[in-house]
Design an enzyme around this catalytic site. Structure first.
Site, short mmCIF file in Angstrom:
data_model
loop_
_atom_site.label_atom_id
_atom_site.label_comp_id
_atom_site.label_asym_id
_atom_site.label_seq_id
_atom_site.Cartn_x
_atom_site.Cartn_y
_atom_site.Cartn_z
N ARG A 1 0.87 -1.18 0.00
CA ARG A 1 0.00 0.00 0.00
C ARG A 1 0.91 1.23 0.00
NH1 ARG A 1 2.28 1.97 3.88
NH2 ARG A 1 0.74 3.61 3.77
N ALA B 1 0.84 5.13 -2.26
CA ALA B 1 0.69 5.41 -3.70
C ALA B 1 1.92 5.00 -4.53
CB ALA B 1 0.36 6.88 -3.88
N ASP C 1 -2.04 10.82 -2.47
CA ASP C 1 -2.38 9.75 -3.42
C ASP C 1 -2.66 10.27 -4.81
OD1 ASP C 1 -3.01 8.46 -0.65
OD2 ASP C 1 -2.85 6.85 -2.13
N LYS D 1 -4.97 9.97 2.71
CA LYS D 1 -5.70 9.12 3.65
C LYS D 1 -6.81 9.87 4.38
CE LYS D 1 -5.37 5.61 4.24
NZ LYS D 1 -6.29 4.72 3.49
O1 MRU Z 1 -4.59 3.16 2.03
P1 MRU Z 1 -3.11 3.40 1.97
O2 MRU Z 1 -2.38 2.84 3.14
O3 MRU Z 1 -2.53 2.95 0.65
O4 MRU Z 1 -2.97 4.98 2.04
C1 MRU Z 1 -1.70 5.54 1.96
C2 MRU Z 1 -1.70 7.02 2.07
O5 MRU Z 1 -2.72 7.66 2.19
C3 MRU Z 1 -0.38 7.70 1.92
O6 MRU Z 1 -0.35 8.89 2.67
C4 MRU Z 1 -0.14 8.04 0.44
O7 MRU Z 1 -0.35 6.94 -0.37
C5 MRU Z 1 1.23 8.57 0.21
S1 MRU Z 1 2.47 7.32 0.41
C6 MRU Z 1 3.95 8.07 0.09
#
Ligand code: MRU
Length: 361
Positions: free
Chosen positions: A49, A51, A242, A253
């Site tokens: 998980r 992005a 994301d 998130k």
């Molecule tokens: O649902 P997730 O754990 O994939 O969410 C991740 C996030 O919201 C991160 O802040 C985002 O992907 C940036 S990661 C560098």
């Protein structure tokens, strides 16, 4: 690789090894993907998980699809059909993070450029592309860290949400990259880690990363942030992203938007750290960003144990959108965009940021 304690993404002997992040911090186990279907499942079920990390995984997913074509001795026409199907499945595995689509678009561009390539050449080309996307992400994160660390005052108390660390990326991290770089520069900082319900990426993963590196970290419940800000206990906030729309509106998130509103009210700088691969110029504003909705059970249970009465309904949006006007600056590998808007983002985007030089022998 890249300042994380574990090699969480590894490409070995034509297989993709992904750390099963669902089990952190108590268990270190890997999912071995030897087909693109495995990668789709790993992204959907959140073994991997974050992005950039899912973008990198999708690029290897495309390579695995080409490997399947090779093993089945498909013609180059049939190979391209299989790759098209893989691209659709991988792109649809999670809807919000644009890095998935970005990586798949890079593969598509390669395929259109070499439209006479044999199946072996396609495999090798896509493998090289995936490795480059992986490697570039780490390089970009180090640069994001370097650029962002200038915004961190000595002895800062920094609040972060979810996990935008090494494990959410190829390595080093974006939001945590800024914190790491500040520490590398000799700044003493401490981090308030939002636990990040429902899946607890803060408590399980960010806390794990920071503890491993000896960076002072304190876990807080998500609903503590407002009180801590109101009592002067937070100097700045830094989060990942994301998808960033052309005007700077940023999906991250769920809970990020509430933090930004609170930060604005309390006059606390609110920073977003993300590579340019997270910017989606095709999306005009945050209103167009698709927000993933996940299963109710993630809200009604914890570690497989129900925490709510049977029959209760639950809402589980995985992300929210923070309007650009609430963002003090967006930090990318190209620099810091203060008070982000459409023109400033477009100007920085024009400089590019991807280093793949492909060739077929
Ligand atoms: O649902 P997730 O754990 O994939 O969410 C991740 C996030 O919201 C991160 O802040 C985002 O992907 C940036 S990661 C560098």
């Amino acid at each position: 690789m890249g300042n994380n304690p574990i090699e969480h993404i590894a490409w070995r002997e034509e297989k993709l090894y992904l750390l099963d992040q669902r089990l952190l911090p108590h268990e270190i186990a890997f999912k071995v993907c030897d087909s693109y279907h495995d990668v789709v499942k790993a992204i959907k079920d959140m073994y991997v998980r974050g992005a950039p990390a899912i973008g990198i995984s999708a690029a290897f997913g495309m390579t695995l699809a080409a490997g399947e074509a090779l093993a089945k001795r498909l013609s180059s026409e049939k190979t391209r059909e299989l790759l098209k199907a893989a691209a659709v499945d991988l792109a649809n595995s999670r809807p919000t993070a644009v890095n998935l689509k970005w990586a798949i678009d890079k593969a598509d561009q390669w395929l259109s450029k070499y439209d006479n390539a044999s199946t072996v050449e396609i495999y090798k080309g896509l493998e090289q592309l995936a490795l480059t996307i992986f490697n570039d992400d780490i390089i970009n994160n180090r640069q994001i860290g370097f650029n962002g660390s200038k915004l961190v005052p000595q002895k800062a108390v920094i609040l972060t949400h979810c996990n935008a660390g090494a494990l959410a990326t190829g390595g080093f991290g974006t939001a945590l990259g800024v914190i790491r770089a500040a520490v590398e520069e000799g700044k003493i900082v401490s981090v308030l880690v939002d636990e990040t319900r429902p899946l607890l990426q803060g408590a399980r993963i960010t806390a794990f990363e920071l503890l491993n590196e000896g960076i002072s970290a304190t876990l807080i419940t998500d609903n503590s942030a407002g009180y801590l800000m109101s009592t002067g206990k937070v100097d700045l906030i830094v989060v990942g992203a994301d998808r960033i729309a052309a005007n700077g509106d940023t999906a991250n998130k769920i809970g990020t938007y509430s933090l930004a509103v609170l930060a604005n009210y309390h006059n606390i700088p609110f920073y977003v750290a993300a590579p340019l691969s997270t910017v989606d110029l095709m999306i005009d504003s945050g209103h167009e960003i698709i927000i993933e909705e996940r299963k109710e059970i993630e809200v009604t249970s914890l570690y497989g144990k129900s925490i709510a009465p049977e029959g209760i309904k639950a809402l589980n949006y995985a992300f929210d959108v923070t309007p650009a006007e609430l963002i003090t600056a967006i930090v990318t590998e190209k620099g810091v965009i203060k008070k982000p808007d459409r023109n400033k983002i477009a100007a920085q985007f024009r400089e590019g940021g991807f280093s793949f030089e492909e060739h077929i022998d």
